[in-house]
Design a protein around this motif. Structure first.
Motif, short mmCIF file in Angstrom:
data_model
loop_
_atom_site.label_atom_id
_atom_site.label_comp_id
_atom_site.label_asym_id
_atom_site.label_seq_id
_atom_site.Cartn_x
_atom_site.Cartn_y
_atom_site.Cartn_z
N ILE A 1 56.07 28.93 36.86
CA ILE A 1 54.62 28.85 37.09
C ILE A 1 54.27 28.07 38.35
CG2 ILE A 1 53.85 29.32 34.74
CD1 ILE A 1 53.61 26.37 34.21
N LYS B 1 41.77 33.36 32.79
CA LYS B 1 43.07 33.80 32.31
C LYS B 1 43.64 32.86 31.25
CE LYS B 1 44.80 33.35 36.60
NZ LYS B 1 43.87 32.44 37.29
N ARG C 1 43.40 32.64 50.96
CA ARG C 1 44.30 31.77 50.19
C ARG C 1 45.54 31.47 51.01
NH1 ARG C 1 46.89 32.47 44.14
NH2 ARG C 1 48.37 30.76 44.30
N SER D 1 50.73 25.74 38.17
CA SER D 1 50.04 25.37 36.94
C SER D 1 50.82 24.28 36.22
CB SER D 1 49.94 26.62 36.07
OG SER D 1 49.00 26.44 35.05
N GLN D 2 50.13 23.54 35.37
CA GLN D 2 50.75 22.45 34.60
C GLN D 2 51.42 21.44 35.52
OE1 GLN D 2 50.18 21.45 31.78
NE2 GLN D 2 51.79 20.02 31.33
N TYR E 1 46.66 29.97 27.61
CA TYR E 1 47.81 30.85 27.80
C TYR E 1 48.54 31.09 26.47
CZ TYR E 1 46.66 29.53 32.53
OH TYR E 1 45.96 29.31 33.69
N ILE F 1 45.79 21.52 37.00
CA ILE F 1 45.96 20.17 36.46
C ILE F 1 46.67 20.25 35.10
CG2 ILE F 1 44.77 18.05 35.74
CD1 ILE F 1 42.38 19.15 37.49
N GLY G 1 43.36 25.44 40.67
CA GLY G 1 43.43 24.77 39.37
C GLY G 1 44.76 24.06 39.25
N HIS H 1 46.21 27.17 45.77
CA HIS H 1 46.55 26.91 44.36
C HIS H 1 48.07 26.87 44.33
CE1 HIS H 1 46.56 27.12 39.96
NE2 HIS H 1 47.55 27.97 40.09
N PRO I 1 39.89 25.23 37.26
CA PRO I 1 40.71 24.74 36.15
C PRO I 1 40.72 25.72 34.99
CG PRO I 1 38.55 23.73 36.04
CD PRO I 1 38.55 24.60 37.28
N ALA J 1 38.96 29.16 34.95
CA ALA J 1 39.94 30.25 35.11
C ALA J 1 40.10 30.98 33.77
CB ALA J 1 41.28 29.68 35.57
N1 LLP Z 1 43.73 29.57 40.05
C1 LLP Z 1 44.75 30.42 40.31
C2 LLP Z 1 44.78 31.14 41.58
C3 LLP Z 1 45.77 30.61 39.35
O1 LLP Z 1 46.77 31.44 39.60
C4 LLP Z 1 45.71 29.88 38.12
C5 LLP Z 1 46.75 30.05 37.11
C6 LLP Z 1 44.62 29.01 37.91
C7 LLP Z 1 43.66 28.87 38.90
C8 LLP Z 1 44.47 28.22 36.66
O2 LLP Z 1 45.52 27.32 36.52
P1 LLP Z 1 45.48 26.19 35.40
O3 LLP Z 1 44.36 25.26 35.76
O4 LLP Z 1 45.22 26.83 34.11
O5 LLP Z 1 46.81 25.57 35.47
N2 LLP Z 1 51.10 31.43 31.65
C9 LLP Z 1 51.47 30.15 32.23
C10 LLP Z 1 50.46 29.67 33.23
C11 LLP Z 1 50.16 30.64 34.34
C12 LLP Z 1 49.11 30.16 35.31
C13 LLP Z 1 48.68 31.25 36.23
N3 LLP Z 1 47.71 30.87 37.20
C14 LLP Z 1 51.69 29.17 31.09
O6 LLP Z 1 51.60 29.56 29.94
O7 LLP Z 1 51.98 27.99 31.33
#
Ligand code: LLP
Length: 458
Positions: free
Chosen positions: A164, A62, A151, A204-205, A382, A242, A240, A201, A283, A60
């Motif tokens: 989140i 972002k 989704r 997050s976290q 992030y 985790i 994602g 999904h 992830p 991911a």
């Molecule tokens: N897939 C989708 C559809 C998502 O919206 C996200 C995160 C991910 C995957 C990746 O999630 P991860 O594995 O990184 O948890 N800015 C916030 C977190 C926002 C997450 C947005 N979406 C922070 O700083 O904690």
């Protein structure tokens, strides 16, 4: 590979074999430092934990979209989860094969759909019936069909930070499971769409495995039901989310994150056993979070009647998570405090003119003085990507370390670039302050100017 990516050696914190105080001298502070060794380790462990499953790991973007980070994962075989045309372009520029790219996001524009279709991506994760209609139209107009995963919002509370979480019924994400079922059971065909999968999904976290289990079970049940109803689905995207460890010493962080990931992977193995579907994982934080630090220098120490403030040269514009989410980042001195040093509670704050520019309140730290270096740990995800130039502070640089080598993978923004992005409209322009006169937003502004300009361009 062991997990000592950040460790004290000879009294100073190192990223692999590179001393952070040396980096700070050379690059200036604040700066982000990523461990390429940790990135590789994180990806390989996740891939190993999923071994045996027909899985594509779509990183991911972002979480951290530096080209060097994306390329590190692409070289290891990763795909990408993108949520904008900008991220799609970043993924492609870093060499991610387009057939391993999923395009997610609740508000894709027609232009973004075209970009994804032209690139030949693996799938669009569609989040509403209205989006589905537009995608169908756009694809049909281009004489093609769009591969789609719907989704689903499974209505599960992920138990993470309120800001989140994404899988509850009141969240803007996904299509309610019931509505998705009703729609997909009856839809026979949609001209521009190939229904290939389901996606979920929930946030997050995530630190608890139970919400995942519930969400995945619901998704898998729906998958079976829809296949039985004749929809030719063949892919399940588990998203994602985790959670990583933000606390403890740096080695313990990696160990705790790894343990959480293993628990998640074991749960997934159990749930998908016998499922006839390719799997996609998205992830972000898991792969990059613990692999980055923000390095900053103490500018001043100031005492008030009630507390001591440590004012550092990083601010909420560089790392906004504490201000935005009350998120905790461990703060460690670059120079190791001698054994037995008494800790003092201090407020660690940045120079931005907002009270919320506070990284930590009453955090026990060893005595600090002007010039000392500190790091905020777990700042690989992030963090830089959410940085801004608020207070006209240039974006910080990013450095990637590998063994004993390092490279600046994004330069510190310079002031000319920052100011040079602004344009003056005709009525304010006296010629002198205009940084460039080529095709620029100034021209657009001129066109958009009222028929009777306030002052003629002359
Ligand atoms: N897939 C989708 C559809 C998502 O919206 C996200 C995160 C991910 C995957 C990746 O999630 P991860 O594995 O990184 O948890 N800015 C916030 C977190 C926002 C997450 C947005 N979406 C922070 O700083 O904690």
């Amino acid at each position: 590979m062991d997990n000592t990516f950040f460790a004290y050696r000879d009294g100073g914190l190192h990223a692999s074999e590179v001393a952070l105080d040396r980096l700070a001298e050379e690059i200036g502070t604040p700066f982000y430092c990523y461990s390429g060794d940790a990135l590789e380790h994180g990806y390989r462990s996740f891939a190993a934990a999923l071994a045996g499953l027909p899985a594509t790991i779509c990183y991911a973007l972002k979480a951290n979209s530096n080209q060097a980070v994306i390329k590190t994962f692409a070289d290891l075989g990763a795909g990408a989860d993108v949520v904008s045309e900008g991220e799609l372009r970043r993924a492609m520029a870093a060499g991610v094969p387009t057939e391993k790219i999923v395009f997610a996001g609740v508000g894709k524009t027609a232009a973004e759909m075209i970009a994804g279709l032209d690139a030949g991506i693996l799938q669009f994760n569609v989040e509403s019936l209205a989006e589905l209609e537009l995608l169908s139209q756009v694809a049909s107009q281009r004489g093609t069909t769009a591969p789609v995963a719907v989704r689903v919002n499974p209505d599960v509370d992920a138990g993470t930070l309120d800001k989140i979480t994404t899988g509850r019924a009141d969240s803007k994400f996904g299509i309610d499971a019931g509505a998705a079922r009703d729609y997909l059971r009856t839809v026979k065909s949609m001209p521009g769409i190939r229904f290939e999968g389901l996606a979920v999904h929930i946030g997050s976290q995530l630190t608890d495995i139970a919400p995942y289990r519930t969400a995945f079970q619901r998704l898998i049940a729906l998958y079976h039901e829809l296949r039985a109803a004749g929809l030719p689905l063949r892919r399940v995207d588990l998203g994602g989310g985790i959670g990583i460890s933000y606390k403890h010493d740096l080695q313990a962080q990696f160990a705790e994150t790894e343990e959480r990931m293993q628990t998640y992977a074991a749960m997934v193995h159990g749930l998908v056993d016998g499922l006839d579907a390719d799997l996609v994982f998205e992830p972000g934080r898991l792969l990059v979070g613990n692999a980055g630090l923000l390095v900053t220098r103490v500018l001043y120490v100031k005492d008030s009647d009630t507390r001591r403030f440590v004012i550092v040269d990083a601010a909420m514009n560089d790392l906004i998570r504490p201000s935005l989410y009350d998120a905790w980042h461990e703060i460690l001195p670059v120079k190791a405090a001698p054994e037995g040093t008494a800790l003092q509670p201090v407020d660690v704050v940045g120079p931005v003119c907002e009270s919320t520019d506070t990284f930590a309140k009453q955090r026990p730290l060893p005595p600090l003085a002007k010039g000392d270096l500190l790091v905020f740990s777990s700042a690989g995800a992030y963090s830089f990507v959410m940085a801004s130039t608020y207070n006209s502070r240039p974006l910080p640089p990013e450095v990637l370390v590998r063994g004993g080598r390092f490279a600046v993978v994004r330069e510190r923004m310079n002031y000319d670039t920052m100011i040079g992005q602004d344009r003056l409209p005709d009525w304010l322009s006296d010629g002198a302050a205009q940084p460039t006169d080529q095709a620029s937003p100034a021209r657009a502004l001129r066109h958009a100017a009222p028929a009777q300009p306030i002052r003629s361009a002359g």
